[in-house]
Enzyme design. Structure first.
Site, PDB file in Angstrom:
ATOM      1  CD1 TRP A 375       0.968  -0.311   2.982  1.00 57.22           C
ATOM      2  CD2 TRP A 375      -0.495   1.271   3.519  1.00 57.22           C
ATOM      3  NE1 TRP A 375       1.360   0.204   4.202  1.00 57.22           N
ATOM      4  CE2 TRP A 375       0.472   1.179   4.554  1.00 57.22           C
ATOM      5  CE3 TRP A 375      -1.513   2.206   3.654  1.00 57.22           C
ATOM      6  CZ2 TRP A 375       0.448   1.995   5.699  1.00 57.22           C
ATOM      7  CZ3 TRP A 375      -1.535   3.020   4.794  1.00 57.22           C
ATOM      8  CH2 TRP A 375      -0.557   2.908   5.794  1.00 57.22           C
ATOM      9  CG  ASP A 376       4.884   0.807   1.443  1.00 57.12           C
ATOM     10  OD1 ASP A 376       3.979   0.093   1.916  1.00 57.12           O
ATOM     11  OD2 ASP A 376       6.044   0.790   1.876  1.00 57.12           O
ATOM     12  CD  GLU A 508       2.895  -4.056   9.107  1.00 50.03           C
ATOM     13  OE1 GLU A 508       4.036  -4.409   9.472  1.00 50.03           O
ATOM     14  OE2 GLU A 508       2.507  -4.118   7.920  1.00 50.03           O
ATOM     15  CE  LYS A 620       6.621  -1.926  11.595  1.00 46.60           C
ATOM     16  NZ  LYS A 620       6.343  -3.018  10.652  1.00 46.60           N
ATOM     17  CD  GLN A 621       2.822   1.231  10.073  1.00 46.28           C
ATOM     18  OE1 GLN A 621       3.153   0.108  10.411  1.00 46.28           O
ATOM     19  NE2 GLN A 621       2.861   1.665   8.826  1.00 46.28           N
TER      20      GLN A 621
HETATM   21  C1  BGC Z   1       5.151  -1.174   7.509  1.00 49.98           C
HETATM   22  C2  BGC Z   1       4.095  -1.334   6.449  1.00 49.98           C
HETATM   23  C3  BGC Z   1       4.731  -1.180   5.094  1.00 49.98           C
HETATM   24  C4  BGC Z   1       5.891  -2.143   4.918  1.00 49.98           C
HETATM   25  C5  BGC Z   1       6.620  -1.957   3.620  1.00 49.98           C
HETATM   26  C6  BGC Z   1       6.275  -2.166   7.252  1.00 49.98           C
HETATM   27  O1  BGC Z   1       7.289  -1.973   8.176  1.00 49.98           O
HETATM   28  O2  BGC Z   1       4.618  -1.401   8.792  1.00 49.98           O
HETATM   29  O3  BGC Z   1       3.108  -0.346   6.635  1.00 49.98           O
HETATM   30  O4  BGC Z   1       3.796  -1.381   4.102  1.00 49.98           O
HETATM   31  O5  BGC Z   1       6.804  -1.927   5.958  1.00 49.98           O
HETATM   32  O6  BGC Z   1       7.201  -0.691   3.554  1.00 49.98           O
END
Ligand code: BGC
Length: 797
Positions: A375-376, A508, A620-621
């Site tokens: 989804w990035d 996550e 985490k984000q």
């Molecule tokens: C992030 C995800 C992301 C993935 C790839 C992970 O560490 O939590 O949101 O899509 O990295 O960049």
């Protein structure tokens, strides 16, 4: 600490001099090969070459990854689950390290040129964002005292996606004698082996390419290979062109995994020997396997005729056009300026633009995340292309359309009778996430894709795309929510709500929850958008709508059902605290003990079992905070401030996708220092290797997030009622900043300095937009609109 893995980030930092348009290494750095190979990588969206030297890294090969990658060219292998379950992803795909055609070995009589031997008298390596050239200039003296000057240049053509070229000049400085140049394709390449870090990848390490054919004629040598499992064919070819006044002989050599052309030259002191090397890759993902060798021959013949200088000139012209549309200029912060352009340059180098490929989490610079697309793309990277190179943005959406059939199939596997579910991570459209709690459970991918289509339509009004591809994606993916969610009476409510259970949101560190705020709010947007499209097409494009409805068996009442589900969507909100709850259970969890977590235990994912993390209040984000940005209009400034204050305290930013979003919301709610700090953590993330894992590849989402930080963050750009709207601020650290935006066929430049904001129409006829709620317009005749930063004072120039 962030995505650290094996070494501390201090040990893995490069100190580049600050410059506006490139990065330069002025000293041979023998310790940071893996890192510098990523930073000096070249690419064109199809080919990606890590920045390894032509002669390779002979003594410390373990610290080097001589990677060459092709976007979308992958090997697959079945995923082995010791404990199996129905519907788990079955096959992994990984971006393959393909035969390395960069190899050039240089021999002076019986000595091999090797920077780890002899003496390096001078050294410089430079990556230039305006020419696209990677240049190395050095002087070296061998153990036996032979000195030479070497000047090499490399480019990966933006004009012809299959081609890259090198120019290699050697001058013997204090001797005459035999010089040998061995130009090779090395097919004995491997992918990196898996470690404990889930972000690196689990690709098998053995060779996976099976040799089918070899061709060596005149100055061209080529391999034809096929992958074992994915069954893809690949032709790797080179053509050498030696220019020298000295006499020489040339011969072709063949080994099992190596094709070589050897030049033996009677070198004369002071006389330049120049080898131009042209290389190409053609794969069966683009052409029939049987045509790959002849296509290689034709392509190389053509570029050989053009010559290196001509290719370099086209490269520069392509980049001049790119920067004319996309440059971001900042005065007063040279480090940042360098970081921003570095990021934009790498985004351009990484993005697939053929509608069949996308942009991987690490671009084409390394094997982290196995070359998968996430989804990035849609949420972090897409806006950069949408506003700077809209034609590439469309290609990214076309990629999703291309894989709609696989998304439909995945929805059936996941027990949905209709609709489509896009994979969380993939190359070729198939779900590759072996860890479903942080993979398939992130159903929000569907809404993220719909969101980017909505944004695309707002910014381009490209009805052709909507009618031929976009509507079908949006409608099919919207259907999935209906199968996923259900109506129920939540405690404290007197009507039913539409609830979506057992999903993972962007964060996550919290998995498999009910009513993740971000997911539900984005699903609401998605369902409304889908219902709007049905209404719009029914009214304005009746015929095409009827065709689409027949194709996807759309029922008469579906759009109303979507509308109702959207209107009754469960959106967890805590009245006492005045904050949006990340999900139904988040606030009931124990807050992570941040005070007693040692620095070296971050990122938590490398130091705690997922269950330990999941049962705590820790992010985490950005999750809710990301919803505040994407669905900006739905929240008051006070809402945003309260949510920001709350979630900031429990967020580790262990993901590189986090700080840019916190920066943007901080700017919006008036926390200017925080906005600046978070922005700085994003903008030089790879250049300073602040997450400690750039050696596995750059972080393309954070690179896109940097542009978002300027446009959405400091300039406050949003789309409101179909118009661009701005609310710019200037960080005290800067004198001014400037960026450009394509919108509905117009190109607008925004410059913010200490006193004014200037809007200038660079291309197009007229554009209406808003500045802090005030409606403004620029036209061909009156192209500039200048407004005081502090008072709503308008000065037309
Ligand atoms: C992030 C995800 C992301 C993935 C790839 C992970 O560490 O939590 O949101 O899509 O990295 O960049």
């Amino acid at each position: 600490m962030k995505d650290d893995t094996v070494q501390t980030s201090d040990a893995l930092q490069h100190q580049f001099p600050l410059e506006g348009w490139g990065i330069t290494e002025n000293q041979l750095d023998d310790w940071h090969h893996l890192l510098s190979e990523t930073l000096f990588a070249l690419g064109n969206g199809y080919i990606g070459l890590r920045g390894t030297a032509e002669e390779g890294n002979q003594r410390t090969a373990a610290d080097s990854l001589n990677g060459s990658y092709l976007n979308g060219f992958y090997e697959s292998e079945s995923i082995q689950y010791p404990e199996n379950a129905y519907g788990l992803a079955r096959t992994n795909q990984f971006m393959l390290n393909v035969p390395n055609a960069k190899c050039l070995t240089l021999m002076l009589e019986d000595e091999t040129f090797d920077l780890q031997q002899g003496r390096v008298d001078s050294y410089q390596r430079h990556l230039d964002f305006r020419t696209g050239l990677l240049t190395r200039t050095l002087q070296w003296t061998s153990d036996q005292g032979r000195s030479l000057r070497l000047h090499s240049q490399r480019l990966v053509s933006f004009e012809n996606k299959h081609v890259y070229a090198m120019s290699y000049e050697v001058t013997p400085l204090n001797f005459s004698g035999e010089i040998k140049l061995l130009s090779a394709i090395d097919a004995a390449v491997k992918n990196i082996t898996a470690g404990d870090d889930p972000r690196v990848g689990s690709a098998i390490s053995g060779p996976v390419l099976h040799k089918l054919e070899v061709k060596q004629e005149n100055d061209i040598s080529a391999f034809l290979h096929r992958t074992h499992n994915s069954g893809l064919s690949l032709a790797t070819a080179m053509q050498n062109h030696l220019q020298t006044e000295s006499s020489y002989t040339s011969s072709l050599q063949q080994g099992d995994d190596k094709l070589e052309q050897q030049f033996t030259i009677r070198a004369v002191q002071g006389q330049i020997i120049k080898l131009d090397k042209f290389c190409s890759y053609f794969s069966s993902r683009d052409y029939p396997a049987a045509s790959l060798l002849s296509l290689s021959q034709q392509a190389l013949g053509k570029v050989r005729e053009q010559g290196f200088a001509q290719l370099a000139a086209s490269q520069q012209a392509y980049l001049a056009d790119f920067w004319a549309q996309a440059d971001v200029h900042i005065s007063g912060d040279a480090a940042l300026q360098q970081g921003i352009r570095f990021n934009m340059f790498h985004l351009l180098q990484s993005v697939g633009r053929d509608g069949k490929t996308n942009i991987a989490a690490k671009g084409l610079t390394g094997e982290g995340y196995e070359g998968h697309y996430f989804w990035d793309t849609e949420i972090y990277i897409f806006p950069f292309f949408l506003y700077n190179k809209p034609e590439i943005a469309r290609k990214l959406l076309e990629y999703r359309y291309q894989y709609l059939p696989q998304a439909r199939e995945r929805a059936r596997q996941m027990s949905h009778a209709s609709g489509a579910l896009y994979p969380w991570r993939t190359i070729d459209g198939e779900e590759c996430s072996a860890y479903f709690p942080a993979g398939t459970a992130q159903y929000h991918i569907n809404a993220d894709i719909a969101y980017s289509i909505k944004l695309y339509m707002d910014a381009t009004a490209d009805m052709d795309f909507l009618l031929t591809q976009g509507a079908e994606i949006v409608l099919e993916t919207a259907r999935l929510w209906m199968g996923l969610g259900h109506y129920t009476r939540l405690p404290g409510h007197d009507t039913d709500s539409f609830c979506i259970n057992e999903v993972t949101g962007p964060d996550e560190y919290t998995a498999q929850v009910n009513n993740n705020y971000y997911t539900n709010a984005m699903a609401q947007m998605h369902l409304r958008f889908a219902a709007d499209i049905v209404r719009q097409l029914q009214a304005e494009h009746t015929e095409q709508f009827a065709e689409l409805a027949a194709k996807i068996h759309l029922q008469a009442d579906e759009a109303n059902a979507w509308q109702r589900a959207a209107d009754l969507m469960a959106l967890p909100y805590n009245k006492e605290r005045g904050i949006h709850e990340q999900d139904d259970s988040f606030l009931n969890k124990k807050v992570w003990d941040f005070a007693n977590t040692p620095k070296e235990n971050y990122p938590l994912l490398l130091n705690y079992h997922p269950l330990v993390i999941y049962r705590h209040q820790v992010c985490k984000q950005a999750d809710v905070v990301l919803a505040l940005l994407l669905l900006s209009d739905q929240f008051s400034l006070d809402d945003k401030r309260r949510d920001f204050d709350f979630y900031e305290k429990v967020t580790t930013h262990d993901s590189s996708l986090s700080t840019c979003i916190f920066s943007i919301i901080a700017a919006e709610v008036g926390y200017q220092d925080k906005a600046y700090d978070y922005f700085m953590q994003t903008a030089r993330l790879d250049l300073d290797n602040t997450h400690g894992n750039t050696h596995y590849g750059v972080h393309t989402a954070a690179m896109g997030g940097t542009w978002l930080g300027i446009a959405y963050g400091f300039a406050g750009m949003r789309i409101k009622k179909g118009q661009l709207s701005f609310a710019p601020v200037l960080p005290v650290q800067w004198q001014d900043y400037q960026f450009r935006v394509h919108f509905q066929g117009q190109l607008l430049e925004i410059t913010v300095n200490q006193t004014h904001v200037e809007y200038r129409l660079l291309r197009g006829t007229a554009l209406q937009f808003q500045h802090r709620g005030q409606s403004l317009q620029v036209t061909e005749q009156q192209a500039i609109c200048k407004i005081s930063l502090h008072q709503a004072e308008l000065i037309h120039a």
